[in-house]
Design a protein around this motif. Sequence first.
Motif, mmCIF file in Angstrom:
data_model
loop_
_atom_site.group_PDB
_atom_site.id
_atom_site.type_symbol
_atom_site.label_atom_id
_atom_site.label_comp_id
_atom_site.label_asym_id
_atom_site.label_seq_id
_atom_site.Cartn_x
_atom_site.Cartn_y
_atom_site.Cartn_z
ATOM 1 N N TRP A 1 0.863 -1.255 0.002
ATOM 2 C CA TRP A 1 -0.033 -0.088 -0.629
ATOM 3 C C TRP A 1 0.883 1.377 0.163
ATOM 4 O O TRP A 1 0.453 2.115 -0.845
ATOM 5 N N ASP A 2 2.126 1.324 0.675
ATOM 6 C CA ASP A 2 2.882 3.088 1.080
ATOM 7 C C ASP A 2 3.528 2.628 0.055
ATOM 8 O O ASP A 2 3.490 4.093 -0.801
ATOM 9 N N PHE B 1 -5.994 3.641 5.074
ATOM 10 C CA PHE B 1 -5.632 4.885 5.844
ATOM 11 C C PHE B 1 -4.309 3.715 6.650
ATOM 12 O O PHE B 1 -4.707 2.765 6.969
ATOM 13 N N LYS B 2 -3.516 4.487 6.883
ATOM 14 C CA LYS B 2 -2.271 3.708 8.517
ATOM 15 C C LYS B 2 -1.863 4.990 9.298
ATOM 16 O O LYS B 2 -1.857 5.831 8.973
ATOM 17 N N ASN B 3 -2.136 4.018 10.345
ATOM 18 C CA ASN B 3 -1.731 5.300 11.733
ATOM 19 C C ASN B 3 -0.750 4.782 12.030
ATOM 20 O O ASN B 3 0.468 3.754 11.224
ATOM 21 N N THR B 4 -0.245 5.501 12.454
ATOM 22 C CA THR B 4 1.063 5.579 13.462
ATOM 23 C C THR B 4 2.290 4.499 13.943
ATOM 24 O O THR B 4 2.882 3.803 14.156
ATOM 25 N N GLU B 5 0.740 3.054 14.149
ATOM 26 C CA GLU B 5 0.897 2.554 15.267
ATOM 27 C C GLU B 5 1.368 1.003 13.545
ATOM 28 O O GLU B 5 2.119 -0.334 13.659
ATOM 29 N N VAL C 1 -3.854 7.898 15.644
ATOM 30 C CA VAL C 1 -3.564 9.232 14.658
ATOM 31 C C VAL C 1 -2.864 8.134 13.623
ATOM 32 O O VAL C 1 -2.222 7.086 13.641
ATOM 33 N N LEU C 2 -3.486 9.087 12.700
ATOM 34 C CA LEU C 2 -3.034 8.589 11.507
ATOM 35 C C LEU C 2 -0.982 8.981 10.661
ATOM 36 O O LEU C 2 -1.235 10.111 11.016
ATOM 37 N N LEU C 3 -0.893 8.398 9.860
ATOM 38 C CA LEU C 3 0.481 9.179 9.356
ATOM 39 C C LEU C 3 -0.321 9.178 7.997
ATOM 40 O O LEU C 3 -0.182 7.981 6.771
ATOM 41 N N MET C 4 -0.443 10.520 7.970
ATOM 42 C CA MET C 4 -0.304 10.672 6.469
ATOM 43 C C MET C 4 0.993 11.450 5.445
ATOM 44 O O MET C 4 1.696 12.680 5.851
#
Length: 683
Positions: A367-368, A394-398, A447-450
């Motif tokens: 995905w990234d 969506f990818k979160n900080t974990e 928290v999401l990582l954007m």
Amino acid sequence: MSTGKIGVSTGNLFPIIKKFLYSDHEIFLREIVSNAVDASQKMKVLASNGEFKGELGELKVRVKADKAAGTLTVSDNGIGMTEEEVEKYINQIAFSGAEEFMNKYKDNAAAIIGHFGLGFYSSFMVSDRVEIVTKSYKEGAKAVKWSCEGNPEYTLEETEKAERGTDIIMYISEEEKDFLEDSKVNELLTKYCKFLPIEIISGKKKEWKDGEYKDTTEDNVINDTNPAWTRKPTDLTEEDYEKFYRELYPMAQDPLFHIHLNVDYPFNLTGILYFPKIDNKFEIQKNKIQLYSNQVYVTDSVEGIVPEYLTLLHGVIDSPDIPLNVSRSYLQSDRNVKKISSHITKKVADSLSDIFTNKREDYEKKWDDLKIFIQYGMLTDEKFAERAKSIFLFKNTEGKYFTYEEYENLIKANQTDKDNKVVFLYATDVKEQYTYIETAKGKGYDVLLMDGQLDTHFINHLEQKNSDHRFVRVDSDVIDKLIPKEETKEVALSHEEQEELRAVFTSQLPKEEGMFMVNFEAMGENGDPVIVTRSEFMRRMKEMAAMNPGMGFYGAMGDQYTLVVNTDHKLVNTILENEKKEMSAQLEPINFEIKETEKKQAELDELNKGKKDEEIPQVDKDRKSEYSKTIADLNKQKSSLLEEYGKGNKVVGQLIDLALLANGLLKGEALNRFVKRSVELIK
């Protein structure tokens, strides 16, 4: 021998060909070789239909440059032409031999390139004279030679030729002599003819011998006659797809996914599209898709022919329904091209949905790298956005992945604000924003990582589509105001105390890192004493301006930060207490004078309460103006004293620098001062 004039309506045909028919002269080689392949394909059809019962032999096209003679010759052993056919198909260029042939053998039309006609005349773009030596496959046919020097006059005569087929002999013009170089010829053949269905031979393969490259006896075959996209998906392995990708892009990293296109109704379309791996910077490698028509290369400039976001993909699209025309504007207005474009959009979305549904774990792993394509598609293509919204992750900080719906369900209960909006908290750099992320997690927030190149634009897109959703970066405000609830804790300090502390902290704010303002919040005894926040709106506008020149106003503005002082923290209260003790002697008379002047001003306001401006005596207006000026001057004097005091306060400087350091804003000389001060405070 006979002579005559070519059947055209104007004698200006050749100047038009040389200047305007094609945007690039090198395209002539594609046209001539395509015609030769066309003639060979027709020979195959005739043999398979039983109309030709002779020896078919190996069908090949040979290209030979002869510097001494100044000629470039393209030879085939296809159907050839009779004298009557030369008259019809070459001299009367309004007719198309391929069109007639396709009508006669319409069941096999998909195998015919169909470019014997105007395409032949592209040879005059680079030639002073062109000769055709041809012999038809028909029994008893005689060989003929046609010759023309780039004007309507031509000669046609019988000649000797042992085998069936056609030789196109081009006498290259002086200014186009580079087309006689083997390296140039091979370069063009590789570019335009790499996947033609008949072998294209250009000289012999070379080997290194006795300190130089020498010809071997083996033919140098330019092309792959059976490329992967022409075969059935069921006949191909993953290794076949990867091998073909490396053939197309030798220097590229392995692709993420591939999509095999194979449609025969309502139009013909084959091809393989690859999602390439892009490094984590915005490398928009457009024009990597190669467009073909029946394995004849057309262009790699595909904007407008395929949806914009697909120009990021790599691979091949092939359709006989796409006209072999180098004018991109013509292609963009073609009805079939629009249908094909729409189909490709649907096919890409459906294929990604299938991978997501059946191989989600693999989809998440990639995905990234895949994200930028999906985002770009959703931002630029409304239909794709609708199809892709369920497979966007969506990818979160974990490091966990969620669909939009899954993530909303996860956070809705805890991250809905007082206005009933679901707040999506995000970070753009886990290390730089670590403290803010941990504070948010401490409140039970996710928290999401954007951190993607298009995330700022994409966040705006999502907010426009979902008015009850907000996206807020974790460092854009204090934790209680990121997701404001009904209950808010008031600051215990008086207005006067806040103003005094504001002056003390302002004294050591950096001047070169942007514009700072000081605010006060009650963040709890265990909260950080000082933090730095950035306005979500202004930061987002600046980020968008960096990618959009039309937003230059925001791009030209300096960075804006807020230094938030925690009025509940012990260190902050100690700073305030020390300031009051050490500055009281200097500030008391100023504060007394300010209060006395404010009292006089209030009395004057009460005296004139309810009066219109014109009813107030001028003397009272003058006195009020004088009081206001006195108060402003006294406050300025007070601020100067407090700022001077603040400059020498090492604890204030340390707290500010710690907050700046947490945001990556402490650099150079300021960082060096911080280190030295830290050592002194430890001592």
